[in-house]
Scaffold this active site. Structure first.
Site, short mmCIF file in Angstrom:
data_model
loop_
_atom_site.label_atom_id
_atom_site.label_comp_id
_atom_site.label_asym_id
_atom_site.label_seq_id
_atom_site.Cartn_x
_atom_site.Cartn_y
_atom_site.Cartn_z
N LEU A 40 -2.83 12.84 2.26
CA LEU A 40 -1.86 13.92 2.29
C LEU A 40 -0.45 13.36 2.41
O LEU A 40 0.49 13.88 1.81
CB LEU A 40 -2.15 14.86 3.47
CG LEU A 40 -1.17 16.04 3.62
CD1 LEU A 40 -1.20 16.92 2.38
CD2 LEU A 40 -1.50 16.85 4.87
N TYR A 41 -0.31 12.28 3.15
CA TYR A 41 1.00 11.63 3.26
C TYR A 41 1.52 11.26 1.88
O TYR A 41 2.67 11.56 1.53
CB TYR A 41 0.89 10.39 4.15
CG TYR A 41 2.11 9.51 4.10
CD1 TYR A 41 3.31 9.94 4.68
CD2 TYR A 41 2.09 8.25 3.50
CE1 TYR A 41 4.45 9.14 4.64
CE2 TYR A 41 3.21 7.44 3.46
CZ TYR A 41 4.39 7.89 4.03
OH TYR A 41 5.51 7.11 3.99
N ALA A 42 0.67 10.61 1.11
CA ALA A 42 1.06 10.22 -0.24
C ALA A 42 1.41 11.44 -1.09
O ALA A 42 2.38 11.42 -1.86
CB ALA A 42 -0.06 9.42 -0.91
N THR A 101 2.61 14.29 -0.10
CA THR A 101 3.91 14.85 0.28
C THR A 101 5.06 13.99 -0.24
O THR A 101 6.12 14.50 -0.61
CB THR A 101 4.04 15.02 1.80
OG1 THR A 101 3.92 13.74 2.46
CG2 THR A 101 2.99 15.96 2.34
#
Length: 432
Positions: free
Chosen positions: A242-244, A246
């Site tokens: 999810l970090y990637a 975003t």
């Protein structure tokens, strides 16, 4: 000449009437709840009331957490203006978000050293121990860099800052970092990395003049890409976390604001940044702590027991890339939210372009700490991590003059010296 990071390395309730009362209360209770349906309706009402209260309480708590009102006033404005004062010819006035973070602190010090004006912004969240951020803030304050404690989602605060200072540039480093934490607290990533980014861009596009923007994307956007080394033209539509996702969304959002409003934008894909004053959630940092405490460390392996590898990039090299990006950023072309012409849009990899396996990194730490690590090797779980990273930095080299000079052996030695001093160890007993 030693960098500022190196100069600051060692800073370091009558029983008698109860029957009658009980009988009376029973009659009243029976009248109120004479039927099952009435009781059910009362229960629904109570549940709804409770849910409404809890939702309101959650809203208040979150608002208090994210939108601090500890800003404003005459003295506060004076501090902002003083910190933004430029002390060199053709210097910049830069808003640095995430200024008390790892990269933010180093970039702010570098800007201040050469005479640029800096106003820092940080929400001092508790993703990792805020004590470290407070220590970084103390160093920044000692160099007359003012840090505003607030959240980038606070549009009123941002508007006030832009009203006080005509920022020439914005160095946007504030973000919710970490790949694995996204599985525990996904909303924090949307809040900071997407909503916060849009709030900031809205203020920038409305500013007159509009500032040029340099911001931190991430090498994580390459996700499941198997082509190496990673180049800026490679596909980035397969995020592994999810970090990637975003960060990839951030690249698309910034492109939109560049296209519609004429904002000058430079995105930087950082590759595994390490060094003094780093983040405690990073492997090299937590490994160092556990080795010194005699605790085991967990080393992940990929499929078929393949060692994971990272393109570790020393903080000073990253700072050079950030500074060069600011120096080569062209002016935004909009004014008051209206685009006047095409604006510069760039994305660069900032890495060391020399990947090192995690076991090799541990070996270097063992050497500098003069201690053997208690290693537990396990297969990499499906938590968003990728097996390797490797940067192609040819574009940054050509356009920014970016040239990393610190290898992992040297960089980890500097980190260990800082860690021992910061944590109260006698570094003479350890580092070779």
């Amino acid at each position: 000449m030693p960098s500022l990071a190196e100069e600051e390395l060692f800073l370091t309730s009558k029983p008698g009437k109860s029957k009658d009362k009980s009988h009376t209360m029973h009659r009243h209770f029976h009248r109120c709840f004479a039927s099952t349906s009435t009781m059910f309706l009362w229960a629904l009402f109570l549940v709804a009331l409770t849910a409404s209260y809890l939702s309101f309480q959650s809203f208040v708590d979150n608002s208090s957490k994210y939108l601090s009102t500890a800003w404003g006033g005459i003295q506060w404005e004076k501090q902002v203006r003083a910190s933004a004062q430029i002390h060199r010819t053709n210097g910049f006035s830069v808003l640095v978000t995430g200024a008390a973070g790892f990269v933010g602190t180093h970039v702010s010090l570098a800007l201040k050293k050469r005479g640029d004006g800096i106003v820092g912004l940080d929400n001092f969240n508790n993703y990792y121990d805020p004590t470290l951020k407070k220590a970084r803030k103390s160093i920044l304050n000692s160099h007359n860099i003012f840090i505003v404690e607030g959240d980038i989602n606070d549009a009123r605060m941002l508007a006030k800052l832009f009203d006080i200072v005509a920022f020439t540039h914005v160095m946007h480093l504030a973000a919710q970092a970490g790949v694995r934490y996204a599985m525990k607290n996904p909303n924090s990533y949307v809040h900071s990395n997407i909503a916060g980014l849009v709030t900031l861009l809205e203020e920038c596009k409305n500013a007159n003049p509009q500032p040029a923007i340099v911001w931190a994307s991430s090498s994580s956007v390459y996700g499941l890409n198997e082509k190496v080394p990673f180049s800026e033209s490679d596909r980035t539509d397969q995020p592994a976390s999810l970090y990637a996702a975003t960060k990839k969304a951030g690249e698309e959002i910034t492109h939109t604001y560049n296209h519609i409003y004429g904002l000058s934008v430079t995105g930087l894909r950082f590759f595994t940044v390490y060094g003094p004053w780093g983040r405690p959630d990073m492997a090299y940092f937590s490994f160092t702590r556990n080795i010194l405490q005699g605790k085991p460390i967990t080393i992940y392996r990929g499929k078929n027991r393949v060692d994971l590898a990272r393109d570790f990039t020393y903080i000073d090299d990253i700072v050079k890339g950030c500074m060069a990006s600011l120096d080569t950023a062209k002016n935004s072309t909009g004014s008051g939210g209206k685009k006047q012409g095409p604006a510069q849009y760039r994305i660069f990899n900032l890495g060391n372009t020399s990947p090192v396996t995690v076991p090799m990194m541990v070996g270097i730490l063992e050497k500098h700490l003069k201690n053997k690590a208690k290693k537990n090797f396990i297969e990499m779980p499906g938590n968003g991590d990728v097996p390797f990273t490797h940067a192609n930095i040819s574009s940054a080299r050509t356009e920014l003059g970016y040239k990393p000079t610190t290898d992992l052996q040297t960089g980890l030695k500097k980190f260990v010296r800082w860690y021992l001093s910061y944590s109260g160890y006698n570094h003479d007993k350890f580092v070779m």
